[in-house]
Design a protein around this motif. Structure first.
Motif, PDB file in Angstrom:
ATOM      1  N   UNK A   1       0.835  -1.198   0.000  1.00  0.00           N
ATOM      2  CA  UNK A   1       0.000   0.000   0.000  1.00  0.00           C
ATOM      3  C   UNK A   1       0.867   1.245   0.000  1.00  0.00           C
ATOM      4  N   UNK A   2       1.866   1.294   0.883  1.00  0.00           N
ATOM      5  CA  UNK A   2       2.759   2.451   0.948  1.00  0.00           C
ATOM      6  C   UNK A   2       3.494   2.642  -0.364  1.00  0.00           C
ATOM      7  N   UNK A   3       4.032   1.551  -0.903  1.00  0.00           N
ATOM      8  CA  UNK A   3       4.839   1.653  -2.109  1.00  0.00           C
ATOM      9  C   UNK A   3       4.017   2.173  -3.292  1.00  0.00           C
ATOM     10  N   UNK A   4       2.875   1.565  -3.565  1.00  0.00           N
ATOM     11  CA  UNK A   4       2.088   1.950  -4.737  1.00  0.00           C
ATOM     12  C   UNK A   4       1.483   3.345  -4.588  1.00  0.00           C
ATOM     13  N   UNK A   5       1.066   3.692  -3.387  1.00  0.00           N
ATOM     14  CA  UNK A   5       0.472   5.024  -3.183  1.00  0.00           C
ATOM     15  C   UNK A   5       1.543   6.111  -3.343  1.00  0.00           C
ATOM     16  N   UNK A   6       2.743   5.850  -2.856  1.00  0.00           N
ATOM     17  CA  UNK A   6       3.846   6.809  -3.026  1.00  0.00           C
ATOM     18  C   UNK A   6       4.192   6.936  -4.504  1.00  0.00           C
ATOM     19  N   UNK A   7       4.191   5.835  -5.244  1.00  0.00           N
ATOM     20  CA  UNK A   7       4.464   5.883  -6.678  1.00  0.00           C
ATOM     21  C   UNK A   7       3.449   6.759  -7.409  1.00  0.00           C
ATOM     22  N   UNK A   8       2.188   6.628  -7.081  1.00  0.00           N
ATOM     23  CA  UNK A   8       1.163   7.438  -7.747  1.00  0.00           C
ATOM     24  C   UNK A   8       1.283   8.913  -7.365  1.00  0.00           C
ATOM     25  N   UNK A   9       1.703   9.188  -6.154  1.00  0.00           N
ATOM     26  CA  UNK A   9       1.930  10.585  -5.776  1.00  0.00           C
ATOM     27  C   UNK A   9       3.160  11.162  -6.478  1.00  0.00           C
ATOM     28  N   UNK A  10       4.154  10.334  -6.758  1.00  0.00           N
ATOM     29  CA  UNK A  10       5.303  10.766  -7.553  1.00  0.00           C
ATOM     30  C   UNK A  10       4.855  11.085  -8.977  1.00  0.00           C
ATOM     31  N   UNK A  11       4.042  10.221  -9.553  1.00  0.00           N
ATOM     32  CA  UNK A  11       3.570  10.392 -10.930  1.00  0.00           C
ATOM     33  C   UNK A  11       2.730  11.659 -11.067  1.00  0.00           C
ATOM     34  N   UNK A  12       1.931  11.929 -10.073  1.00  0.00           N
ATOM     35  CA  UNK A  12       1.023  13.092 -10.139  1.00  0.00           C
ATOM     36  C   UNK A  12       1.632  14.361  -9.552  1.00  0.00           C
ATOM     37  N   UNK A  13       2.878  14.289  -9.069  1.00  0.00           N
ATOM     38  CA  UNK A  13       3.539  15.481  -8.546  1.00  0.00           C
ATOM     39  C   UNK A  13       3.042  15.925  -7.186  1.00  0.00           C
ATOM     40  N   UNK A  14       2.538  14.997  -6.373  1.00  0.00           N
ATOM     41  CA  UNK A  14       1.947  15.360  -5.073  1.00  0.00           C
ATOM     42  C   UNK A  14       2.771  14.855  -3.887  1.00  0.00           C
ATOM     43  N   UNK A  15       4.015  14.498  -4.112  1.00  0.00           N
ATOM     44  CA  UNK A  15       4.815  13.934  -3.018  1.00  0.00           C
ATOM     45  C   UNK A  15       5.044  14.934  -1.887  1.00  0.00           C
ATOM     46  N   UNK A  16       5.230  16.195  -2.230  1.00  0.00           N
ATOM     47  CA  UNK A  16       5.471  17.201  -1.198  1.00  0.00           C
ATOM     48  C   UNK A  16       4.320  17.233  -0.196  1.00  0.00           C
ATOM     49  N   UNK A  17       3.099  17.170  -0.697  1.00  0.00           N
ATOM     50  CA  UNK A  17       1.922  17.228   0.173  1.00  0.00           C
ATOM     51  C   UNK A  17       1.743  15.928   0.956  1.00  0.00           C
ATOM     52  N   UNK A  18       2.090  14.806   0.351  1.00  0.00           N
ATOM     53  CA  UNK A  18       2.025  13.538   1.070  1.00  0.00           C
ATOM     54  C   UNK A  18       3.028  13.536   2.218  1.00  0.00           C
ATOM     55  N   UNK A  19       4.227  14.041   1.965  1.00  0.00           N
ATOM     56  CA  UNK A  19       5.227  14.104   3.026  1.00  0.00           C
ATOM     57  C   UNK A  19       4.755  14.990   4.176  1.00  0.00           C
ATOM     58  N   UNK A  20       4.108  16.086   3.842  1.00  0.00           N
ATOM     59  CA  UNK A  20       3.561  16.971   4.883  1.00  0.00           C
ATOM     60  C   UNK A  20       2.513  16.247   5.717  1.00  0.00           C
ATOM     61  N   UNK A  21       1.654  15.509   5.061  1.00  0.00           N
ATOM     62  CA  UNK A  21       0.616  14.730   5.750  1.00  0.00           C
ATOM     63  C   UNK A  21       1.237  13.681   6.673  1.00  0.00           C
ATOM     64  N   UNK A  22       2.240  12.984   6.185  1.00  0.00           N
ATOM     65  CA  UNK A  22       2.877  11.938   6.985  1.00  0.00           C
ATOM     66  C   UNK A  22       3.611  12.528   8.192  1.00  0.00           C
ATOM     67  N   UNK A  23       4.253  13.678   8.007  1.00  0.00           N
ATOM     68  CA  UNK A  23       4.949  14.312   9.132  1.00  0.00           C
ATOM     69  C   UNK A  23       3.961  14.700  10.237  1.00  0.00           C
ATOM     70  N   UNK A  24       2.817  15.217   9.833  1.00  0.00           N
ATOM     71  CA  UNK A  24       1.814  15.624  10.824  1.00  0.00           C
ATOM     72  C   UNK A  24       1.322  14.428  11.624  1.00  0.00           C
ATOM     73  N   UNK A  25       1.091  13.307  10.946  1.00  0.00           N
ATOM     74  CA  UNK A  25       0.636  12.107  11.646  1.00  0.00           C
ATOM     75  C   UNK A  25       1.738  11.570  12.552  1.00  0.00           C
ATOM     76  N   UNK A  26       2.956  11.596  12.069  1.00  0.00           N
ATOM     77  CA  UNK A  26       4.092  11.099  12.840  1.00  0.00           C
ATOM     78  C   UNK A  26       4.252  11.881  14.141  1.00  0.00           C
ATOM     79  N   UNK A  27       4.002  13.154  14.088  1.00  0.00           N
ATOM     80  CA  UNK A  27       4.177  14.008  15.263  1.00  0.00           C
ATOM     81  C   UNK A  27       3.042  13.863  16.267  1.00  0.00           C
ATOM     82  N   UNK A  28       1.900  13.359  15.847  1.00  0.00           N
ATOM     83  CA  UNK A  28       0.726  13.335  16.734  1.00  0.00           C
ATOM     84  C   UNK A  28       0.271  11.939  17.136  1.00  0.00           C
TER      85      UNK A  28
END
Length: 778
Positions: free
Chosen positions: A622-649
């Protein structure tokens, strides 16, 4: 008297064709007539001798015409006399030709001696040739002085100045070089009517680093003289500007075996490894650049997937040339561009990842059911215990009852572990199942469930171990046997015998829904996609695993409509989970062009209502394929922001979130962040499976911490010696640090099966070569 007469007659016969032998009656004469006859005969002999000398002198002194050139021995004899009389130009040209021939056949001393002797008689013609010979002989000081003379003599000034500049280059005299190359350019105008004008123009611009100008004159020559030099320059300049096919075209003209090494490298640059190997083999046979050819051959075999062969070649050339082997091609390890570029990543994703065996198996593991304990077996143990109590066999009864109590606790633990796995608390489930295995090491279902959690986490080596144990503990547990075959394939372990046993056993079973499922999975493991077509015609209850199989099989058969239908039903059954929607994207958008594909995927994902627990805590795929699609669509920056917020809380374990953020940062080119996160994951959170260690090495390489990458790959290899990605990457990094022995050991374990790393690549470090060249000059 008789003897003298006989002598004269013999001379006459040798010089007069019409002479006759005297009759015996004429041999006795009186004294007077005899004296007169002697005088006449001696006179004739003298006349004939003078005539012969005149004829011989005539032929010796005669000037040779086009059809009859006299021997060059005459000139050489005259030269030995140290006279200063000028010799006719035609004879000098013949002499120069002879000197040139002597030089080309290796008789350098004789050639140089001849040039010097000729120079005594005609400097205007021969000084330049003497300079060329000295230049070829490597006596650059002498050659430079000779070319200076030629320039002063106003003969061949332009090309003499060019050669003087070349001599200065060899002598590392930059000032002199600049002077003579500028002088050559100044004299170039005088050669405008010469057929060699374009050639001189090329050389001057080449040495002035005006490569495009030089290439222009090479493409539009005024003469076909010096074809070998011109083709080499064309090839070299085209290669400099990465016009590799034009460079190859130039080298193919008037191809000579001596060019085998150079053209092999060009073919390697364009990716034609077969032709590259062919020409390198010729170069090695002819002993052309032996060290470079051997090293290049090994590196090309690495690129071609003949890794074990490359290992042998690296070992051999290193043993033969322990110092020189590291000089010609310093290796620079890098990651593949297709990992990070959105367009290349999309093409790679659609061409390889969707259909790759690894990811199809991971999808099957994701949807495969966990198993609960066998209730009938538990009841049977209790009944046996009671029966033994009844017959007063207390020791046996105690054993049975203890076993049933233990099994009851284990079964209860299995149920709780399964609940956690289904709630995407995968790591917690895996930890619980590991503890339960310690209590019941011979519990087939327990090993199956533990193996399935390992498989979903991406730890294929441990998954294979426990699937195999599960099958050996219960030969009727066919799903364990099939999954043991699949995981063995993923880690390159031979499963031929196991596959035969499982297939034979299943073939003896009565037909049923489960048997159809098992046979279909075996067809997939055999890559027998045609035989799986029957599964699409089955009308079984639409379970997630069945719909996932429908999608995988339909895509494999290019039955897009069936794939769309199955994947759509899967998203309806599991609307909040990411993987079903990834499979929907694979089915619905597979025919779109790259830009349209990225646009449609982006719009589709925006509409979904994921809860993201599977991303934060669930299976690796799940992590691998979802990250790949975010790379393809140019949304990795926003995914990283989302993951950091969850990691901190989050208050739950952070292993998978950290892993997801580390991977997303890697693909988003935040290399240092990825490197730090993987170090945290490995050192602090103690996630040390082979694949995580490998990804940590990938991030380390990207962040230019190659020593750390080597350490992590060594650990990864120890965790899973069959993980080829780790061995290949480790081998490349050892090549980079000039440890060919260590590299050869790693490559030897990979084989010649066409292995191609998903992550790692290598190139020749041209910057390092240039630096070393500059240091050598200094």
């Amino acid at each position: 008297m008789a003897e003298e007469l006989e002598d004269i007659i013999i001379i006459e016969e040798s010089d007069a064709a019409g002479s006759y032998a005297p009759h015996e009656s004429e041999s006795i004469l009186d004294d007077d007539s005899s004296k007169k006859k002697k005088i006449i005969i001696f006179g004739l002999v003298a006349f004939l001798l003078v005539l012969i000398i005149i004829i011989v002198l005539f032929f010796i002194l005669k000037t040779p015409d086009a059809k009859n050139t006299s021997s060059l021995d005459f000139i050489e004899t005259k030269l030995e006399q140290n006279t200063t009389q000028p010799i006719q130009p035609s004879k000098l040209e013949n002499m120069i030709a002879k000197a040139n021939y002597l030089y080309s056949t290796g008789s350098k001393d004789e050639a140089l001696f001849l040039y010097e002797k000729i120079a005594v008689y005609s400097e205007a013609i021969s000084v330049y040739n003497l300079g060329v010979a000295q230049l070829k002989d490597g006596t650059y000081d002498l050659a430079l002085q000779t070319f200076k003379k030629a320039i002063v003599n106003d003969e061949k000034r332009c090309v003499s100045a060019i050669n003087a500049a070349v001599c200065s280059l060899h002598l590392k005299d930059e000032k002199n070089f600049r002077y003579y190359i500028d002088l050559a350019y100044a004299y170039l105008a005088r050669e405008k009517d010469s057929p060699l004008y374009s050639y001189y123009y090329t050389l001057i611009n080449y040495y002035n680093n005006n490569y495009l100008e030089a290439l222009s004159s090479l493409e539009n020559p005024t003469s076909k003289e010096y074809p070998v030099t011109q083709k080499h320059l064309r090839a070299k300049i085209n290669a400099l500007y990465s016009n590799d096919y034009k460079a190859i075209e130039a080298m193919e003209e008037h191809f000579e075996v001596a060019d085998s090494f150079s053209i092999a490298l060009l073919y390697a640059r364009v990716g034609d490894l077969t032709l590259a190997q062919k020409h390198l083999a010729q170069a090695i046979v002819k002993n052309i650049e032996p060290v470079k050819s051997a090293v290049a051959q090994a590196l090309i075999n690495l690129k071609a997937g003949r890794v074990a062969t490359a290992s042998k070649q690296i070992k051999n050339v290193t043993d033969m040339f322990p110092e020189e082997v590291y000089k010609p091609y310093p290796v620079k390890v890098e990651l593949k561009e297709s990992l990070f570029d959105s367009l290349k990543a999309q093409l790679r994703y659609r061409d390889k990842i969707i259909h790759a065996r690894m990811f199809n198996y991971q999808k099957i593991f994701y949807f495969s059911p966990y198993k609960v304990f066998n209730a009938d077996q538990t009841i049977s143990s209790i009944q046996k215990g009671n029966a033994n109590i009844y017959i007063d066999n207390l020791a046996s009864a105690k054993e049975y009852l203890t076993k049933s109590a233990s099994t009851s606790n284990v079964n209860q633990g299995i149920v709780k572990a399964i609940q956690k796995a289904l709630s995407f608390k995968l790591r917690e489930s895996n930890t619980d199942l590991q503890e339960l295995v310690k209590l019941q090491p011979k519990h087939s279902i327990l090993h199956y469930n533990l193996a399935l959690t390992y498989a979903q986490m991406g730890n294929i080596s441990k998954a294979q171990k426990h699937f195999l144990l599960s099958y050996h503990l219960d030969a009727k547990n066919y799903l364990s046997g099939i999954f043991a075959i699949m995981t063995s394939q993923l880690i390159d372990k031979d499963s031929t015998k196991l596959a035969t046993i499982v297939k034979d056993s299943i073939s003896l079973e009565d037909p049923s829904e489960k048997i159809d499922l098992y046979k279909t999975l075996l067809f997939i493991s055999d890559n027998n996609i045609i035989s799986t077509a029957d599964w699409l015609d089955k009308d079984y209850k639409q379970k997630p695993l069945y719909l996932a199989l429908d999608t995988i099989i339909a895509l494999g058969l290019n039955d897009i409509n069936a794939a769309k239908k199955a994947s759509h039903k899967l998203t309806i059954l599991l609307p909040n989970e990411i993987l079903p929607h990834m499979m929907y994207i694979d089915s619905y958008f597979s025919d779109l062009k790259p830009k349209e594909y990225a646009k449609e995927v982006l719009n589709y994902l925006k509409l979904q209502n994921f809860d993201f627990n599977d991303l934060y805590y669930g299976p690796y795929i799940t992590r691998y394929l979802y990250i790949q699609q975010n790379l393809i669509t140019g949304k990795l920056f926003f995914l990283r922001k989302q993951l950091r917020e969850v990691l901190e809380t989050t208050k739950r374990n952070t292993h998978e979130i950290t892993s997801a953020l580390a991977l997303a940062s890697l693909y988003d080119k935040a290399y240092e962040e990825s490197y730090t996160l993987y170090n945290n994951l490995i050192d602090d959170l103690k996630v040390r499976d082979a694949y995580t260690l490998f990804l940590g090495a990938v991030a380390s390489t990207a962040a230019d911490h190659h020593a750390n990458a080597i350490a992590l790959l060594e650990l990864s290899k120890m965790k899973d010696g069959s993980f080829l990605e780790s061995r290949y990457a480790l081998g490349l990094l050892y090549l980079e640090v000039k440890n060919n022995q260590g590299a050869g050991i790693q490559f030897a374990r990979i084989g010649d099966n066409g292995f191609s790393s998903e992550y790692f690549n290598f190139d020749i470090d041209l910057d390092k070569l240039l630096f070393e060249k500059e240091q050598a000059v200094k």
